[in-house]
Design a protein around this motif. Structure first.
Motif, PDB file in Angstrom:
ATOM      1  N   ALA A  32      -0.029  13.264  58.035  1.00 27.14           N
ATOM      2  CA  ALA A  32      -0.164  14.211  56.889  1.00 27.14           C
ATOM      3  C   ALA A  32      -0.029  13.360  55.491  1.00 27.14           C
ATOM      4  N   VAL A  33       1.240  12.667  55.831  1.00 30.47           N
ATOM      5  CA  VAL A  33       1.575  11.771  54.603  1.00 30.47           C
ATOM      6  C   VAL A  33       0.532  10.688  54.208  1.00 30.47           C
ATOM      7  N   LEU A  34       0.028  10.226  55.282  1.00 22.85           N
ATOM      8  CA  LEU A  34      -1.102   8.966  55.182  1.00 22.85           C
ATOM      9  C   LEU A  34      -2.426   9.613  54.493  1.00 22.85           C
ATOM     10  N   SER A  35      -2.668  10.915  55.011  1.00 22.89           N
ATOM     11  CA  SER A  35      -3.848  11.504  54.515  1.00 22.89           C
ATOM     12  C   SER A  35      -3.598  11.695  52.971  1.00 22.89           C
ATOM     13  N   CYS A  36      -2.463  12.102  52.541  1.00 14.90           N
ATOM     14  CA  CYS A  36      -2.440  12.425  51.286  1.00 14.90           C
ATOM     15  C   CYS A  36      -2.516  11.048  50.386  1.00 14.90           C
ATOM     16  N   LEU A  37      -2.631   9.844  50.871  1.00 14.09           N
ATOM     17  CA  LEU A  37      -2.996   8.668  50.200  1.00 14.09           C
ATOM     18  C   LEU A  37      -4.444   8.776  50.000  1.00 14.09           C
ATOM     19  N   LEU A  38      -5.419   9.408  50.586  1.00  9.26           N
ATOM     20  CA  LEU A  38      -6.586   9.709  50.453  1.00  9.26           C
ATOM     21  C   LEU A  38      -7.225  10.704  49.438  1.00  9.26           C
ATOM     22  N   PRO A  39      -8.350  10.574  48.791  1.00 13.64           N
ATOM     23  CA  PRO A  39      -8.610  11.519  47.908  1.00 13.64           C
ATOM     24  C   PRO A  39      -9.070  12.713  48.732  1.00 13.64           C
ATOM     25  N   GLY A  40      -8.626  13.858  48.171  1.00 12.02           N
ATOM     26  CA  GLY A  40      -9.230  15.151  48.745  1.00 12.02           C
ATOM     27  C   GLY A  40      -8.187  16.143  48.552  1.00 12.02           C
ATOM     28  N   PRO A  41      -8.359  17.270  49.210  1.00 14.76           N
ATOM     29  CA  PRO A  41      -7.405  18.502  49.114  1.00 14.76           C
ATOM     30  C   PRO A  41      -6.264  18.785  50.067  1.00 14.76           C
ATOM     31  N   GLN A  42      -5.770  17.726  50.754  1.00 14.56           N
ATOM     32  CA  GLN A  42      -4.841  17.733  51.918  1.00 14.56           C
ATOM     33  C   GLN A  42      -3.783  18.658  51.283  1.00 14.56           C
ATOM     34  N   PHE A  43      -3.374  18.472  50.228  1.00 13.12           N
ATOM     35  CA  PHE A  43      -2.037  19.179  49.981  1.00 13.12           C
ATOM     36  C   PHE A  43      -2.284  20.612  49.704  1.00 13.12           C
ATOM     37  N   VAL A  44      -3.303  21.128  49.228  1.00 11.39           N
ATOM     38  CA  VAL A  44      -3.888  22.438  48.900  1.00 11.39           C
ATOM     39  C   VAL A  44      -4.134  23.096  50.163  1.00 11.39           C
ATOM     40  N   ALA A  45      -4.554  22.304  51.292  1.00 11.99           N
ATOM     41  CA  ALA A  45      -4.627  22.755  52.638  1.00 11.99           C
ATOM     42  C   ALA A  45      -3.374  23.080  53.318  1.00 11.99           C
ATOM     43  N   TYR A  46      -2.297  22.112  53.244  1.00 11.90           N
ATOM     44  CA  TYR A  46      -1.166  22.439  53.774  1.00 11.90           C
ATOM     45  C   TYR A  46      -0.572  23.581  52.992  1.00 11.90           C
TER      46      TYR A  46
ATOM     47  N   ILE B 199      -2.084  26.357  51.873  1.00 11.99           N
ATOM     48  CA  ILE B 199      -2.827  27.246  52.406  1.00 11.99           C
ATOM     49  C   ILE B 199      -2.492  27.648  54.079  1.00 11.99           C
ATOM     50  N   LEU B 200      -2.177  26.746  54.742  1.00 13.35           N
ATOM     51  CA  LEU B 200      -1.662  26.748  56.196  1.00 13.35           C
ATOM     52  C   LEU B 200      -0.391  27.331  56.353  1.00 13.35           C
ATOM     53  N   TRP B 201       0.408  26.964  55.436  1.00 10.49           N
ATOM     54  CA  TRP B 201       1.910  27.374  55.288  1.00 10.49           C
ATOM     55  C   TRP B 201       2.010  28.903  54.920  1.00 10.49           C
ATOM     56  N   ALA B 202       0.929  29.431  54.074  1.00  6.89           N
ATOM     57  CA  ALA B 202       0.973  30.935  53.729  1.00  6.89           C
ATOM     58  C   ALA B 202       0.102  31.617  54.711  1.00  6.89           C
ATOM     59  N   VAL B 203      -0.915  30.931  55.722  1.00  3.14           N
ATOM     60  CA  VAL B 203      -1.655  31.792  56.701  1.00  3.14           C
ATOM     61  C   VAL B 203      -0.984  31.736  58.008  1.00  3.14           C
ATOM     62  N   VAL B 204      -0.470  30.340  58.549  1.00  3.11           N
ATOM     63  CA  VAL B 204      -0.049  30.447  59.998  1.00  3.11           C
ATOM     64  C   VAL B 204       1.278  31.325  59.981  1.00  3.11           C
ATOM     65  N   PRO B 205       1.291  32.148  60.904  1.00  6.02           N
ATOM     66  CA  PRO B 205       2.431  33.243  61.031  1.00  6.02           C
ATOM     67  C   PRO B 205       3.794  32.305  61.775  1.00  6.02           C
TER      68      PRO B 205
END
Length: 64
Positions: free
Chosen positions: A40-54, A56-62
């Motif tokens: 997850a940390v390494l993917s944040c080095l790449l361009p894209g919406p990884q932080f936003v996806a995290y 969203i998952l935080w809000a959606v996953v029970p």
């Protein structure tokens, strides 16, 4: 023959850091939590919406 066991995606109370999303994904995929956190940390080095996806998952996953 028995049916395969499916793990439900939920954020565990134990082993959590920040929101528990990485712990939930690691538990679901049968991986080590540290490995998923590192990916997850390494993917944040790449361009894209990884932080936003995290977030969203935080809000959606029970929580467990």
């Amino acid at each position: 023959m028995s049916a395969p066991v499916t793990r439900r995606l939920s954020r565990p109370h134990h082993g959590r850091m920040i929101g528990g999303v990485c712990a939930a994904l690691a538990q679901r995929w049968g991986m080590k939590t540290g490995t998923v956190r590192l990916l997850a940390v390494l993917s944040c080095l790449l361009p894209g919406p990884q932080f936003v996806a995290y977030l969203i998952l935080w809000a959606v996953v029970p929580s467990e």
